[in-house]
Scaffold this motif. Structure first.
Motif: not given
Lengths: 133, 323
Positions: A58, A61, A72-73, A77, B36, B38
């Motif tokens: 995480x 990301x 794509x947050x 989210x 994605x 993650x």
């Protein structure tokens, strides 16, 4: 929902993500950054019960997003992902501490100050979603 | 278009589709979340083709080696046979060839197979009794010409499976063994790297396999094994490991006791604490942790904070199944 923003600097032909070094920069930063966060007594209690490997994924990301890279947050989210932390007392001071650790990480990696400022600006765009406001 | 095969069923993967999308379209019950790369929820394994590099981004080296990949990131480059994580397992019958006590509550069980049993030292298998009762145990040896697997079985208070193995099973009996699993094993690369092994109780089993494997591959960097328990009587293989340390200059064995009575030659304290006190800097080390889940969790974090990279920290916390 404000989603993927285009962080391309109008005066430069390259995106922030490209200028900062792309995926290689994320990989260089992730361990340093996460180590700082886990060692920071102001915020490490929020990470006490997380699975470290999932958390590291995480963090990657998150850094990709903060560096202006592909992600794509959504605001939704961000809200969902931090809702349980709000119950633990997550507030502006903790958000500031995370941003501070990110800035220190980038300094350690000799990233120019003006790029760090851009990264911090991207983080700022998530503040209200993270803090559920 | 490529064909994806799961057990007997075939699914078509269109040119612009990921494996995950193709399987979801085919109503395959596969776990996923972020889509994605993650969350790693959709981690699956290819049984034939080497997965595209992009589909293995961010995975541990040991997972990559066993052709694991993320279905959500995979655009196939050829037909693939795929194994889902929850897919029913294939069991092989083995025969018990050794059944002896290592200490007051730990049994050494060796199981032989007719054909070669492929695995990496440090992986675990599921053992299954005829009535279906199943438990996971780590493999304690490296692949042998005799096709045998060794297990260290601690008797748990009231444990159905460990009780059965301790009290009833005999040399000559057969037992069903699953395919090997887990990604906590040694890869023969970076031979000069430091290796830290920390285990409690029968957490020694996978570490012993990893240690033997590393030494057999001529690993030249320092290798430290910290094995801990509360009392002396619950450690085992002490003499063998001491002798191994005498034969290999780069191998150091530190038995640790956290209880009151600590004979000469043993370190006082928990294995993880003794390890951290002895090795202040773990930058660029490879770390293997097995044993009590709390120890593993704590040590994972500490090893990382002491400089070990997350991708170099391996652990398969074996969880004692409630009785």
């Amino acid at each position: 929902m404000t989603d993927t923003q285009n962080h391309e600097d109008a005066t430069m032909s390259k995106t922030l993500y490209e200028r900062i070094g792309g995926e290689a920069a994320v990989n260089a930063a992730v361990d340093i950054f996460y180590r700082k966060v886990l060692s920071d007594p102001r915020i490490n209690r929020f990470f006490d019960n997380v699975d470290m490997e999932k958390q590291a994924a995480k963090q990657k990301a998150f850094l990709t997003m903060a560096f202006g890279g592909p992600h794509s947050y959504t605001g939704e989210d961000m809200r969902k992902g931090h809702a349980h932390l709000l119950k633990m007392g997550l507030d502006d001071s903790h958000f500031d501490a995370v941003v501070e650790n990110l800035g220190a990480t980038l300094q350690e990696l000799s990233v120019p100050q003006e790029l760090i400022a851009e990264v911090v600006a991207i983080c700022e765009t998530t503040r209200n979603d993270v803090l559920g406001r | 278009m490529y064909k994806l095969t799961i057990e007997e069923k075939v699914y078509a993967c269109q040119a612009d589709e990921t494996v995950l999308d193709a399987l979801l379209r085919g109503n395959v019950n596969i776990s996923y979340a972020c889509k994605k790369g993650t969350c790693h929820s959709c981690l699956v394994r290819s049984l034939d083709a080497v997965p595209p590099e992009a589909a293995q981004a961010g995975l541990k080296d040991t997972l990559k080696k066993r052709n694991h990949f993320l279905a959500c990131l995979c655009h196939p480059e050829q037909d693939m046979a795929i194994k889902l994580p929850d897919q029913s397992e294939f069991y092989t019958e083995g025969t018990v060839v050794v059944n002896e006590m290592l200490n007051r509550n730990t049994l050494l069980l060796a199981v032989a197979f007719k054909d070669a049993f492929e695995f990496n030292a440090g992986q675990f298998v599921n053992l299954q009794r005829a009535d279906g009762l199943t438990r996971s145990y780590s493999i304690a040896n490296i692949p042998q010409e005799s096709n045998t697997l060794e297990f260290h079985i601690r008797r748990l208070p009231g444990g159905k499976f460990s009780g059965w193995l301790h009290d009833e099973i005999r040399v000559g009996d057969s037992i069903a063994v699953s395919e090997p699993r887990g990604h906590c094993f040694y890869l023969p690369e970076r031979h000069g790297q430091g290796i830290l092994l920390v285990g409690t109780g029968t957490g020694l089993a996978p570490l012993a396999g990893i240690l033997t494997d590393a030494l057999a591959h001529g690993h030249s960097g320092p290798i430290y094994l910290f094995h801990g328990s509360r009392e002396f009587e619950d450690l085992y293989r002490i003499d063998e490991l001491c002798q191994l340390a005498q034969r290999h200059q780069n191998f150091h064995y530190i038995p640790c006791l956290s209880g009151k009575h600590v004979p000469a030659g043993f370190s006082h304290g928990r294995a993880d604490e003794v390890a951290l006190a002895s090795l202040p800097d773990l930058k660029a080390w490879r770390v293997f942790l097995c044993g009590h889940p709390d120890m593993v969790k704590q040590m994972k974090k500490m090893a990382f904070l002491k400089g070990a990279s997350m991708k170099d920290i391996y652990a398969d916390a074996f969880l004692a199944t409630p009785v």
